[in-house]
Design an enzyme around this catalytic site. Structure first.
Site, short mmCIF file in Angstrom:
data_model
loop_
_atom_site.label_atom_id
_atom_site.label_comp_id
_atom_site.label_asym_id
_atom_site.label_seq_id
_atom_site.Cartn_x
_atom_site.Cartn_y
_atom_site.Cartn_z
N THR A 31 27.54 8.18 18.76
CA THR A 31 28.49 9.09 17.99
C THR A 31 28.98 10.31 18.84
OG1 THR A 31 28.21 10.99 16.18
CG2 THR A 31 26.39 10.87 17.59
N GLU A 54 28.62 10.38 29.57
CA GLU A 54 28.31 9.63 30.77
C GLU A 54 26.88 9.81 31.13
OE1 GLU A 54 31.18 9.75 33.83
OE2 GLU A 54 32.73 9.26 32.52
N ASP A 75 13.25 4.61 36.20
CA ASP A 75 12.65 4.69 37.65
C ASP A 75 13.93 5.29 38.39
OD1 ASP A 75 14.06 2.51 37.72
OD2 ASP A 75 12.57 1.14 38.49
N HIS A 107 20.92 3.15 30.83
CA HIS A 107 21.06 2.05 31.80
C HIS A 107 20.29 1.92 32.78
CE1 HIS A 107 25.29 0.34 30.57
NE2 HIS A 107 24.89 1.26 29.58
C1 HEM Z 1 23.23 -2.69 21.75
C2 HEM Z 1 23.44 -1.78 22.77
C3 HEM Z 1 24.41 -1.09 23.43
C4 HEM Z 1 25.79 -1.80 23.95
C5 HEM Z 1 25.90 -2.98 23.82
C6 HEM Z 1 26.54 -0.78 24.45
C7 HEM Z 1 27.84 -0.65 25.07
C8 HEM Z 1 28.37 0.45 25.31
C9 HEM Z 1 29.76 -0.03 25.82
C10 HEM Z 1 30.42 -1.31 26.00
C11 HEM Z 1 30.34 1.48 26.21
C12 HEM Z 1 31.53 1.87 26.84
C13 HEM Z 1 31.68 1.90 28.31
C14 HEM Z 1 32.91 2.20 28.86
O1 HEM Z 1 33.82 1.17 28.62
O2 HEM Z 1 33.23 3.27 29.59
C15 HEM Z 1 29.26 2.22 25.64
C16 HEM Z 1 29.42 3.73 26.03
C17 HEM Z 1 28.39 4.42 25.66
N1 HEM Z 1 26.92 4.21 25.44
FE1 HEM Z 1 26.26 2.45 25.04
N2 HEM Z 1 25.55 0.61 24.47
C18 HEM Z 1 24.34 0.23 23.80
C19 HEM Z 1 23.36 1.03 23.59
C20 HEM Z 1 23.57 2.29 24.08
C21 HEM Z 1 22.44 3.28 23.98
C22 HEM Z 1 20.98 2.79 23.59
C23 HEM Z 1 22.81 4.41 24.68
C24 HEM Z 1 22.01 5.99 24.71
C25 HEM Z 1 20.64 5.97 24.41
C26 HEM Z 1 24.08 4.33 25.06
C27 HEM Z 1 24.83 5.57 25.23
C28 HEM Z 1 26.30 5.26 25.20
C29 HEM Z 1 27.16 6.37 25.41
C30 HEM Z 1 26.88 7.97 25.46
C31 HEM Z 1 28.60 5.85 25.79
C32 HEM Z 1 29.75 6.81 26.21
C33 HEM Z 1 30.00 7.04 27.52
C34 HEM Z 1 31.22 7.76 27.74
O3 HEM Z 1 31.81 8.24 27.17
O4 HEM Z 1 31.46 7.72 29.08
N3 HEM Z 1 24.69 2.93 24.52
N4 HEM Z 1 28.09 1.65 25.33
#
Ligand code: HEM
EC number: 1.11.1.-
Length: 363
Positions: free
Chosen positions: A205, A64, A92, A71
């Site tokens: 990952t 998270e 920021d 974000h």
């Molecule tokens: C095309 C760009 C991206 C999209 C559309 C996207 C979308 C999402 C979505 C929908 C989730 C699930 C959130 C939830 O339901 O709890 C997620 C989780 C996550 N995203 Fe992305 N993401 C993107 C890029 C990134 C980037 C660039 C990072 C970090 C550098 C990132 C890091 C993470 C991490 C670590 C989670 C897991 C959070 C958890 O396990 O609680 N994401 N993302």
């Protein structure tokens, strides 16, 4: 002689960076830093490792916290700014500082949980919220076997205005729109290539979704969400055959494994002609995974700031544990299950895990 030895030892204690004399120092815990200003981070790191990351785990709070770095940082749009409206300040701290506004944006669903955990820690220390968010992400990732040692910078001023809505990509956005959004966010600093977008998605990952299918919170994006390995790039390339929960959710595509969730955006980026070969290039290439993610994260984490105005404190980041897995097909899957999208390079040869078809446990 004595004078010369003294001079050498004094010079050793300083380094000249961009014309200024910077004081090397050994911090309270023995960490040697090139810039003594970085020692202020040592108690912050001890606090987050103990009280946020449960003694140094690569668990939910790390996932998270990493998501929060993105974000916050991506909240910048030179295209919006060009219309005369504030376009956001990038990394920021605005996602926390304006917690009555930004966490309510649809794409930020769920960030309030980690914000609630980070805020009391920030309040205890002399650090900007902007710096803390990126620090927590980098330190958290260092707990994950296979991760790169990410860069840490300090000196970001805190936001005075919230970022506008719609700067954070959604999993139901098209590849066109996702690539354009990254290009816009980085347009004042040379743009961002499709390859860099793929590299940044290595973050998935160590990730799970709580809100894409709310009936199955904690459903991971690969079979090893506690390891910073290449399985995410392998498993998203497998033919999707099932929904791990209810199905029919916005932004979800079919996945190949029970208990694993595939975002529509990841599915499409893995198969788009602009990104598919880059996506496949991470399969079985841990060294590239580390170096490309590190470079892309470094750029993301200072969005909105001039690097020369920040202090590089990367030497406070622990060396992550070595990779703990070898690239493989999950049990029951082979090369025949790969939806080969890269036209120019064959999919790498991988072993299949022994045993019956696997299912992935929630995190
Ligand atoms: C095309 C760009 C991206 C999209 C559309 C996207 C979308 C999402 C979505 C929908 C989730 C699930 C959130 C939830 O339901 O709890 C997620 C989780 C996550 N995203 Fe992305 N993401 C993107 C890029 C990134 C980037 C660039 C990072 C970090 C550098 C990132 C890091 C993470 C991490 C670590 C989670 C897991 C959070 C958890 O396990 O609680 N994401 N993302």
């Amino acid at each position: 002689m004595v004078f010369k030895a003294l001079l050498i030892s004094v010079l050793a204690a300083f380094q000249i960076t961009k014309g200024a004399l910077i004081r090397r120092a050994t911090c309270s815990d023995g960490t040697v830093v090139a810039n003594s200003a970085c020692c202020v981070l040592i108690p912050v790191i001890q606090d987050i490792q103990e009280n946020l990351f449960d003694g140094g785990e690569c668990g939910e709070e790390v996932h998270e916290s990493l998501r929060l770095t993105f974000h916050d940082a991506i909240g910048i749009s030179p295209a919006i700014a060009a219309t005369g409206v504030f376009g956001g300040g990038g990394a920021d701290g605005s996602i926390i500082l304006f917690e009555d506004i930004e966490p309510n944006f649809h794409a930020n669903n769920g960030v309030d949980e980690i914000i609630d955990e980070q805020k009391p820690i920030i309040a205890k220390h002399n650090i900007t919220t902007a710096d803390f968010i990126q620090l927590a992400g980098a330190i958290g990732v260092s707990n994950c076997p296979g991760a790169p040692q990410l860069n840490v910078f300090i000196g970001r001023p805190d936001a005075t205005q919230p970022a506008p809505d719609k700067t954070v990509p959604e999993p139901f956005d098209s590849v066109d729109s996702i690539l354009a959004r990254f290009q816009d966010a980085f347009s004042d600093v040379g743009g961002f290539t499709p390859a860099e977008v793929v590299a940044l998605l290595a973050s998935h990952t160590i990730a799970a979704a709580d809100h894409v299918d709310p009936s199955i919170p904690g459903t991971p994006f690969d079979s090893t969400p506690e390891l910073f390995d290449t399985q995410f790039f392998i498993e998203t390339q497998l033919r999707g055959t099932l929904f791990p929960g209810t199905g029919g959710n916005q932004g979800e595509a079919q996945s190949a494994l029970a208990g694993e969730l595939r975002l529509q955006s990841d599915s499409e980026l893995a198969r788009d002609s602009r990104t598919a070969c880059e996506w496949q290039s991470f399969v079985n290439n841990q060294a590239k995974l580390q170096s490309a993610f590190k470079a892309a994260f470094r750029r993301m984490s200072i969005l909105g700031h001039d690097e020369s105005s920040l202090i590089d404190c990367s030497d406070v980041v622990p060396v992550p544990p070595a990779p703990a897995s070898d690239a493989h097909f999950p049990a029951g899957q082979t090369i025949d299950d790969v939806e080969q999208a890269c036209a120019s390079t064959p999919f790498p040869t991988l072993p299949t895990d022994p045993g019956p078809a696997s299912s992935v446990a929630p995190v």
